[in-house]
Design an enzyme around this catalytic site. Structure first.
Site, short mmCIF file in Angstrom:
data_model
loop_
_atom_site.label_atom_id
_atom_site.label_comp_id
_atom_site.label_asym_id
_atom_site.label_seq_id
_atom_site.Cartn_x
_atom_site.Cartn_y
_atom_site.Cartn_z
N CYS A 81 -2.43 8.90 0.78
CA CYS A 81 -2.97 7.56 0.58
C CYS A 81 -4.24 7.32 1.41
O CYS A 81 -4.22 7.42 2.64
CB CYS A 81 -1.91 6.54 0.96
SG CYS A 81 -2.51 4.85 1.00
N TYR A 224 -10.04 3.83 -8.30
CA TYR A 224 -8.78 3.40 -8.92
C TYR A 224 -9.06 2.59 -10.18
O TYR A 224 -8.33 2.66 -11.17
CB TYR A 224 -7.95 2.54 -7.95
CG TYR A 224 -7.24 3.36 -6.89
CD1 TYR A 224 -5.91 3.75 -7.05
CD2 TYR A 224 -7.89 3.75 -5.73
CE1 TYR A 224 -5.26 4.51 -6.10
CE2 TYR A 224 -7.25 4.51 -4.76
CZ TYR A 224 -5.94 4.89 -4.95
OH TYR A 224 -5.29 5.64 -4.01
N1 LIG Z 1 -4.31 -3.08 0.56
C1 LIG Z 1 -3.51 -2.04 0.94
C2 LIG Z 1 -3.34 -1.05 -0.22
C3 LIG Z 1 -2.32 0.00 0.09
C4 LIG Z 1 -1.90 0.76 -1.18
O1 LIG Z 1 -2.21 0.38 -2.31
N2 LIG Z 1 -1.18 1.88 -0.99
C5 LIG Z 1 -0.72 2.64 -2.12
C6 LIG Z 1 -0.85 4.12 -1.88
S1 LIG Z 1 -2.48 4.74 -1.96
C7 LIG Z 1 0.77 2.45 -2.31
O2 LIG Z 1 1.52 2.53 -1.35
N3 LIG Z 1 1.22 2.19 -3.53
C8 LIG Z 1 2.62 2.04 -3.82
C9 LIG Z 1 2.84 1.43 -5.17
O3 LIG Z 1 1.86 1.08 -5.84
O4 LIG Z 1 4.02 1.29 -5.54
C10 LIG Z 1 -4.11 -1.40 2.15
O5 LIG Z 1 -5.33 -1.15 2.17
O6 LIG Z 1 -3.40 -1.19 3.13
#
Ligand SMILES: N[C@@H](CCC(=O)N[C@@H](CS)C(=O)NCC(=O)O)C(=O)O
Length: 357
Positions: A81, A224
């Site tokens: 991530c 994305y």
């Molecule tokens: N705004 C958050 C975004 C974090 C995020 O989107 N993480 C993704 C991984 S790259 C995630 O954990 N996604 C899990 C999901 O969509 O279920 C940050 O910058 O901390």
């Protein structure tokens, strides 16, 4: 508001049958997903990321709810991530890895409960299952989802990493990387190995904020928006903005070492986490193929330059990255095949020393 599933039924994978070379079999069951980034699609087919939920701040004020204390906080990450790796980068470059512990989940999303179909981050059963990933050292949780459920019984948001966890109050302090890095920059300076390193200095704040705005929209989140677009126009627009922003970076970096001048700042760390994934993942998986990173001489050398800052290479686990993206988005890559290349050596020489500090 939590987006509803717009994907409809999709194929999922039986990840318990992961074989040693990480290929996996297609499960015949049709399921729908919930609460994942893959669902955040507007009517125009564009990916629209929802805001993070836990927004508390750690403070150097010892009387605050979350005071900066060595040993009290834990950072849950995925090496895949980019948002989590921003935070991990700060642990290394600020020298906070003795004061703040961290651990990484498995890279490929799996079912997190028998009772619903949500696929998300899970912990391995043991440290040897996949190097880099380890069982939850604090709560014995099986998934990141469980941590959110411990922190809030009626949580309805996404189960994302990074998660900054308070061991004392057994809750999530913050799950927004842009805020976690600000805390790591200043709040722990009494225990940091590099307390004087300030990646958000007062004299550059306006410039860093302005840079973050366009690099976030068009590059960090832009890849994305390319990859998750469900309509051609939405993809075209995201790709147009992405390449306009990359050209802008290339131009800036032809005149100075870093994106906000000749000193490293927060804006560089934020940009780096996307650039390091670009050719290995986004160019193929998210269709960011108009031009590769290695076709931009300054951006490419800049990426190598940041990679070679002591500690940063420890945040780059290309195996986890590739396994995650290619293996966790079945609507984009149904068979989970991981491409062989390009295996770029970011430790190779670069020409960035030509700019003096
Ligand atoms: N705004 C958050 C975004 C974090 C995020 O989107 N993480 C993704 C991984 S790259 C995630 O954990 N996604 C899990 C999901 O969509 O279920 C940050 O910058 O901390």
């Amino acid at each position: 508001m939590r987006p509803r599933s717009l994907l409809g039924p999709i194929n999922t994978f039986n990840l318990s049958e992961l074989s040693n070379n990480y290929n996996y079999k297609l499960n015949k069951n049709l399921v729908s997903m919930a609460r994942s980034s893959l669902e955040e699609i507007s009517d125009s087919g564009a990916f629209v990321r929802s805001a993070s939920t836990f927004r508390n701040f750690i403070s150097s004020d010892q009387n605050s709810q979350f005071p900066a204390e060595s040993g009290r906080y834990h950072l849950y990450i995925s090496y895949a991530c980019p948002w989590a790796c921003r935070c991990l980068s700060y642990l290394y470059i600020k020298g906070l890895n003795k004061a703040i512990s961290f651990s990484a989940v498995k890279p490929i999303w799996e079912r997190t409960k028998d009772t619903d179909e949500y696929m998300g981050w899970v912990f391995p059963g043991s440290k040897i299952e996949l190097p880099g990933a380890e069982p939850d050292p604090l709560n014995g949780a099986k998934s990141i989802r469980e941590l959110y459920e411990i922190a809030s019984a009626n949580y309805t948001g996404k189960y994302t990493v990074p998660v900054l966890w308070d061991k004392k109050l057994k809750t999530i302090v913050n799950n927004e990387s842009s805020e976690i890095i600000r805390m790591f920059n200043t709040a722990f300076n009494n225990v940091a190995d590099s307390p004087t390193l300030d990646l958000y200095p007062a004299n550059l704040r306006a410039q860093i904020d302005e840079t973050n705005d366009w690099t976030y929209d068009s590059i960090n989140n832009g890849v994305y928006r390319c990859g998750f677009a469900k309509k051609q126009e939405a993809y075209n627009e995201a790709a147009r903005q992405l390449y306009e922003a990359l050209d802008k970076c290339e131009n800036i970096l032809s005149k100075q070492r870093y994106i906000c001048g000749n000193t490293l700042t927060e804006a560089d760390i934020r940009l780096f986490v996307t650039l390091i994934r670009f050719d290995e993942v986004y160019a193929v998986h998210f269709k960011c193929n108009k031009k590769l990173l290695r076709e931009f001489p300054n951006l490419f050398n800049y990426t190598k330059d940041i990679f070679q800052i002591p500690g940063i290479s420890s945040t780059v686990n290309m195996e986890h990255m590739k396994l995650h993206y290619y293996g966790s988005h079945p609507s984009i890559n149904p068979f989970g095949i991981v491409p062989v290349g390009p295996n770029i050596d970011y430790s190779a020489p670069h020409d960035r020393e030509r700019f003096s500090a």
